[in-house]
Design a protein around this motif. Structure first.
Motif, PDB file in Angstrom:
ATOM      1  N   TRP A 277       1.033  -1.253   0.042  1.00 41.13           N
ATOM      2  CA  TRP A 277       0.033   0.116   0.075  1.00 41.13           C
ATOM      3  C   TRP A 277       1.060   1.290   0.162  1.00 41.13           C
ATOM      4  N   ARG A 278       0.765   2.191  -0.683  1.00 34.08           N
ATOM      5  CA  ARG A 278       1.145   3.665  -0.951  1.00 34.08           C
ATOM      6  C   ARG A 278       0.255   4.814   0.130  1.00 34.08           C
ATOM      7  N   GLU A 279       1.259   5.805   0.680  1.00 35.59           N
ATOM      8  CA  GLU A 279       0.502   6.733   1.224  1.00 35.59           C
ATOM      9  C   GLU A 279       0.476   7.725   0.320  1.00 35.59           C
ATOM     10  N   ASN A 280      -0.246   8.298  -0.578  1.00 37.38           N
ATOM     11  CA  ASN A 280      -0.353   9.196  -1.170  1.00 37.38           C
ATOM     12  C   ASN A 280       0.690   8.936  -2.453  1.00 37.38           C
ATOM     13  N   GLY A 281       0.828   7.867  -2.683  1.00 34.72           N
ATOM     14  CA  GLY A 281       1.749   7.397  -4.000  1.00 34.72           C
ATOM     15  C   GLY A 281       3.183   7.155  -3.566  1.00 34.72           C
ATOM     16  N   LYS A 282       3.460   7.305  -2.120  1.00 39.59           N
ATOM     17  CA  LYS A 282       4.629   7.027  -1.486  1.00 39.59           C
ATOM     18  C   LYS A 282       4.800   5.447  -0.727  1.00 39.59           C
ATOM     19  N   LEU A 283       5.681   4.507  -1.107  1.00 36.59           N
ATOM     20  CA  LEU A 283       6.051   3.469  -0.446  1.00 36.59           C
ATOM     21  C   LEU A 283       6.749   3.694   0.930  1.00 36.59           C
ATOM     22  N   VAL A 284       6.171   4.015   1.814  1.00 39.19           N
ATOM     23  CA  VAL A 284       7.252   4.500   3.100  1.00 39.19           C
ATOM     24  C   VAL A 284       6.768   3.603   4.345  1.00 39.19           C
ATOM     25  N   TRP A 285       5.514   2.899   4.633  1.00 36.87           N
ATOM     26  CA  TRP A 285       5.049   2.388   5.621  1.00 36.87           C
ATOM     27  C   TRP A 285       5.307   0.996   5.853  1.00 36.87           C
ATOM     28  N   THR A 286       5.516   0.530   7.074  1.00 37.87           N
ATOM     29  CA  THR A 286       5.824  -0.899   7.503  1.00 37.87           C
ATOM     30  C   THR A 286       4.265  -1.056   7.873  1.00 37.87           C
ATOM     31  N   ASP A 287       3.732  -2.231   8.038  1.00 36.37           N
ATOM     32  CA  ASP A 287       2.677  -2.686   8.844  1.00 36.37           C
ATOM     33  C   ASP A 287       2.933  -2.693  10.389  1.00 36.37           C
ATOM     34  N   PRO A 288       2.615  -1.791  11.249  1.00 33.31           N
ATOM     35  CA  PRO A 288       2.699  -1.818  12.397  1.00 33.31           C
ATOM     36  C   PRO A 288       2.325  -2.730  13.398  1.00 33.31           C
ATOM     37  N   SER A 289       1.496  -3.874  12.679  1.00 34.00           N
ATOM     38  CA  SER A 289       1.189  -4.987  13.313  1.00 34.00           C
ATOM     39  C   SER A 289       2.012  -6.222  13.097  1.00 34.00           C
ATOM     40  N   GLN A 290       2.880  -5.979  12.095  1.00 34.29           N
ATOM     41  CA  GLN A 290       3.903  -7.002  11.633  1.00 34.29           C
ATOM     42  C   GLN A 290       4.732  -7.440  13.035  1.00 34.29           C
ATOM     43  N   PRO A 291       4.673  -8.642  13.313  1.00 34.33           N
ATOM     44  CA  PRO A 291       5.824  -8.945  14.319  1.00 34.33           C
ATOM     45  C   PRO A 291       6.882  -8.995  13.949  1.00 34.33           C
ATOM     46  N   LYS A 292       7.422  -9.057  12.775  1.00 35.36           N
ATOM     47  CA  LYS A 292       8.719  -9.072  12.495  1.00 35.36           C
ATOM     48  C   LYS A 292       9.297  -7.440  12.335  1.00 35.36           C
ATOM     49  N   VAL A 293       8.437  -6.723  12.210  1.00 33.78           N
ATOM     50  CA  VAL A 293       8.853  -5.347  12.170  1.00 33.78           C
ATOM     51  C   VAL A 293       9.017  -4.752  13.526  1.00 33.78           C
ATOM     52  N   GLN A 294       8.183  -5.243  14.296  1.00 38.18           N
ATOM     53  CA  GLN A 294       8.185  -4.850  15.799  1.00 38.18           C
ATOM     54  C   GLN A 294       9.338  -5.454  16.545  1.00 38.18           C
ATOM     55  N   LYS A 334      -6.539  -9.829  10.872  1.00 38.64           N
ATOM     56  CA  LYS A 334      -6.762 -11.318  10.662  1.00 38.64           C
ATOM     57  C   LYS A 334      -6.429 -11.988  12.022  1.00 38.64           C
ATOM     58  N   ASP A 335      -5.094 -11.492  12.633  1.00 32.83           N
ATOM     59  CA  ASP A 335      -4.863 -12.114  13.887  1.00 32.83           C
ATOM     60  C   ASP A 335      -5.802 -11.679  15.014  1.00 32.83           C
ATOM     61  N   HIS A 336      -6.054 -10.636  15.118  1.00 37.19           N
ATOM     62  CA  HIS A 336      -6.760 -10.032  16.232  1.00 37.19           C
ATOM     63  C   HIS A 336      -8.089  -9.020  15.592  1.00 37.19           C
ATOM     64  N   PRO A 337      -9.175  -9.683  15.283  1.00 40.94           N
ATOM     65  CA  PRO A 337     -10.188  -8.996  14.413  1.00 40.94           C
ATOM     66  C   PRO A 337     -10.913  -8.068  15.466  1.00 40.94           C
ATOM     67  N   ASP A 338     -10.796  -8.041  16.629  1.00 41.68           N
ATOM     68  CA  ASP A 338     -11.694  -7.372  17.398  1.00 41.68           C
ATOM     69  C   ASP A 338     -10.826  -5.901  18.128  1.00 41.68           C
ATOM     70  N   TRP A 339      -9.435  -6.003  17.825  1.00 42.47           N
ATOM     71  CA  TRP A 339      -8.635  -5.071  18.007  1.00 42.47           C
ATOM     72  C   TRP A 339      -8.677  -3.632  17.302  1.00 42.47           C
ATOM     73  N   HIS A 340      -8.436  -2.547  17.663  1.00 44.42           N
ATOM     74  CA  HIS A 340      -8.228  -1.402  16.928  1.00 44.42           C
ATOM     75  C   HIS A 340      -6.749  -1.096  16.921  1.00 44.42           C
ATOM     76  N   ARG A 341      -6.769   0.116  16.111  1.00 42.36           N
ATOM     77  CA  ARG A 341      -5.431   0.474  15.760  1.00 42.36           C
ATOM     78  C   ARG A 341      -4.570   0.967  17.182  1.00 42.36           C
ATOM     79  N   SER A 342      -5.121   1.538  17.879  1.00 36.75           N
ATOM     80  CA  SER A 342      -4.670   1.888  19.215  1.00 36.75           C
ATOM     81  C   SER A 342      -4.208   0.680  20.124  1.00 36.75           C
ATOM     82  N   ASP A 343      -4.978  -0.314  20.029  1.00 38.29           N
ATOM     83  CA  ASP A 343      -4.504  -1.806  20.717  1.00 38.29           C
ATOM     84  C   ASP A 343      -3.284  -2.127  20.316  1.00 38.29           C
ATOM     85  N   VAL A 344      -3.141  -1.888  18.823  1.00 35.11           N
ATOM     86  CA  VAL A 344      -1.785  -2.653  18.061  1.00 35.11           C
ATOM     87  C   VAL A 344      -0.789  -1.501  18.848  1.00 35.11           C
ATOM     88  N   ILE A 345      -0.939  -0.321  18.709  1.00 29.30           N
ATOM     89  CA  ILE A 345       0.139   0.516  19.434  1.00 29.30           C
ATOM     90  C   ILE A 345       0.549   0.165  21.012  1.00 29.30           C
TER      91      ILE A 345
END
Length: 519
Positions: A277-294, A334-345
């Motif tokens: 996914w691109r943010e306004n055309g820019k490829l810059v964001w990792t998935d904050p909920s991706q365990p490898k990134v964390q 998919k892993d935590h369908p009941d979570w919100h973004r704030s729960d991930v952070i």
């Protein structure tokens, strides 16, 4: 021969001399005589040539002697013997402690040698070492070295520096400026640090990893990549401690351009295409909920803590706030369908704090200044729930740059209303975090974007307002690391003891010493 006393003619030769045997013997004798004569002639000519050549050679020194008359010694005075050069193996050179002797090679220069040896010395940059080399070798003026030239290299370490963190209380009053990773590892950066310290600063924030994803320190990790602008982090933290400075390592967490380009499988995914996914055309964001990134970001933070920094600062600890939000897909859905973004952070911060807190370092978080207004749209996009985040950190650093509050509170030029926006932001953050024990230490504006009143007075208004609203300490941000206005404001603020800041200082400065690792 015939001995008849008659005139020999061709006619009577055969009558007087027998024609057969006598004639054969006569011809043989004649041939022998001819050979002997030829041999004799050859020998005589060779001898004559040799004698002549010898005379020519003999005449040359004689002529030279005639042209260069020599003194004739009439006595034998005693002449002292010439001193012999000492045997090189017997020479001993007394070197200053912590120095080595280097023998220059063809093509060497002082900058080249300094670049080669700076990792082995106490110096942070090759320029610093080059100046020290010149001073240690009689103030050499030329950079060029001759092959075989001896060169004293000072500041050699017995072992790599292993610096320890200098723990402080979370309410320690930080007075800091920000440096990029490139700047922190440069001569200019060292000048900024020294200047800031002279004026009353006591801390520096520097990039370990910015949002471009470049890792500025040596970091052995499968996902790491970049350029080691800070060649020796323990050496830098030791230098900061020796200056009485609190060392803050900034890490941009989930906005990581290099990582998503190298590993697009770690990026936010597009619902439509399944691609990154691109943010306004820019490829810059990792998935904050991706365990490898964390895990990668926490490992980098732990590396910085082990290298002697005193505080880890997380920036971009959030989800992307712009772009087509409906098209963005995340692992947690998919892993935590009941979570919100704030729960991930919050979950990420819980794990990070558990890893870092035992090391003795502080954990601080940069958050949007607008989050003080707690607008649902901001919370839903960023995931920065201030109440949840405050549980898993020591310090919150809201970015309350006045120029960034465009379109708020009916003020047309928010950049020229620092007192209003800093005061309002601090009031709101204090209310949101009440009872949490977290310290509010704001980022203040040290740049002229969207303001016509940026000046030393502008700096003073921000610092005073933040302090009066309960802030403890402050951080100045300038992306170009130009702090001319804070420099100009600091002497007056420092002189007004207690009005703008308390003036906290590190208590363990004298104990900041080189520590050799134990095996």
């Amino acid at each position: 021969m015939c001995t008849n006393h008659v005139a020999l003619t061709r006619r009577n030769w055969h009558a007087l001399c027998p024609p057969a045997s006598i004639q054969g013997r006569t011809l043989s004798t004649e041939n022998n005589l001819r050979r002997l004569g030829l041999l004799f002639t050859t020998v005589v000519v060779s001898l004559a040539c040799g004698v002549g050549f010898w005379r020519i050679l003999s005449a040359i020194p004689a002529a030279a002697q005639a042209q260069n008359p020599q003194l004739v010694r009439t006595s034998n005075p005693r002449v002292p013997a010439s001193p012999k050069a000492p045997d090189a193996s017997a020479l001993t050179l007394t070197l200053p402690p912590g120095s080595i002797l280097y023998t220059a090679k063809r093509g060497d220069s002082i900058p080249l040698v300094a670049h080669r040896y700076v990792p082995q010395t106490k110096y942070l940059t090759s320029s610093e070492l080059a100046e020290a080399i010149r001073a240690a070798n009689g103030d050499l003026h030329s950079n060029i070295l001759k092959a075989g030239q001896p060169l004293v290299i000072p500041g050699i370490l017995d072992a790599p520096i292993a610096e320890k963190s200098m723990p402080v209380a979370r309410d320690f009053e930080v007075r800091a400026v920000y440096l990029t990773g490139v700047m922190a590892g440069s001569d200019h950066g060292l000048r900024i640090i020294r200047r800031w310290r002279e004026l009353g600063g006591n801390s520096v924030v520097f990039d370990i990893k910015d949002s471009d994803g470049i890792v500025n320190i040596a970091f052995n990790h499968p996902l790491a990549g970049g350029h080691t602008y800070i060649r020796d982090l323990p050496k830098l933290t030791h230098f900061l401690h020796s200056q009485g400075m609190h060392a803050i390592a900034r890490i941009a967490i989930f906005r990581d351009e290099r990582l998503v380009i190298a590993h697009p499988e770690l990026a936010v995914k597009s619902h439509r295409t399944g691609e990154a996914w691109r943010e306004n055309g820019k490829l810059v964001w990792t998935d904050p909920s991706q365990p490898k990134v964390q895990e990668y970001d926490i490992a980098l933070a732990r590396k910085a803590a082990e290298s002697g920094v005193d505080e880890i600062q997380f920036d971009y600890v959030r989800f992307p706030a712009e772009g087509d939000q409906k098209d963005a897909s995340f692992v947690y859905q998919k892993d935590h369908p009941d979570w919100h973004r704030s729960d991930v952070i919050a979950d990420f911060l819980k794990h990070a704090y558990a890893e870092l807190h035992p090391t003795g370092v502080l954990l601080s978080l940069d958050v949007f200044g607008v989050m003080a207004w707690q607008r649902p749209v901001d919370l839903n996009h960023t995931g920065q729930d201030i109440v949840k985040m405050a549980k898993y950190c020591d310090v919150l650093s809201p970015m309350i740059y006045p120029s960034h509050f465009f379109g708020m509170d009916g003020i047309a030029r928010p950049g020229d209303a620092p007192e209003h926006f800093i005061g309002e932001s601090m009031d709101r953050f204090q209310l949101i975090t009440k009872g949490s024990g977290v310290v509010i230490r704001p980022w203040l504006q040290a740049f002229h974007w969207r303001t016509k009143t940026y000046s030393p007075e502008y700096i003073k208004v921000q610092v005073l307002t933040a302090k009066n609203k309960g802030g403890i300490g402050f951080l100045f941000w300038n992306a170009n690391n130009d702090y001319s206005k804070p420099y100009a404001a600091m002497p007056e603020m420092r002189a007004a003891k207690g009005q703008y800041f308390r003036g906290d200082e590190l208590q363990q400065t004298a104990q900041a010493t080189l520590t050799v690792p134990t095996k």
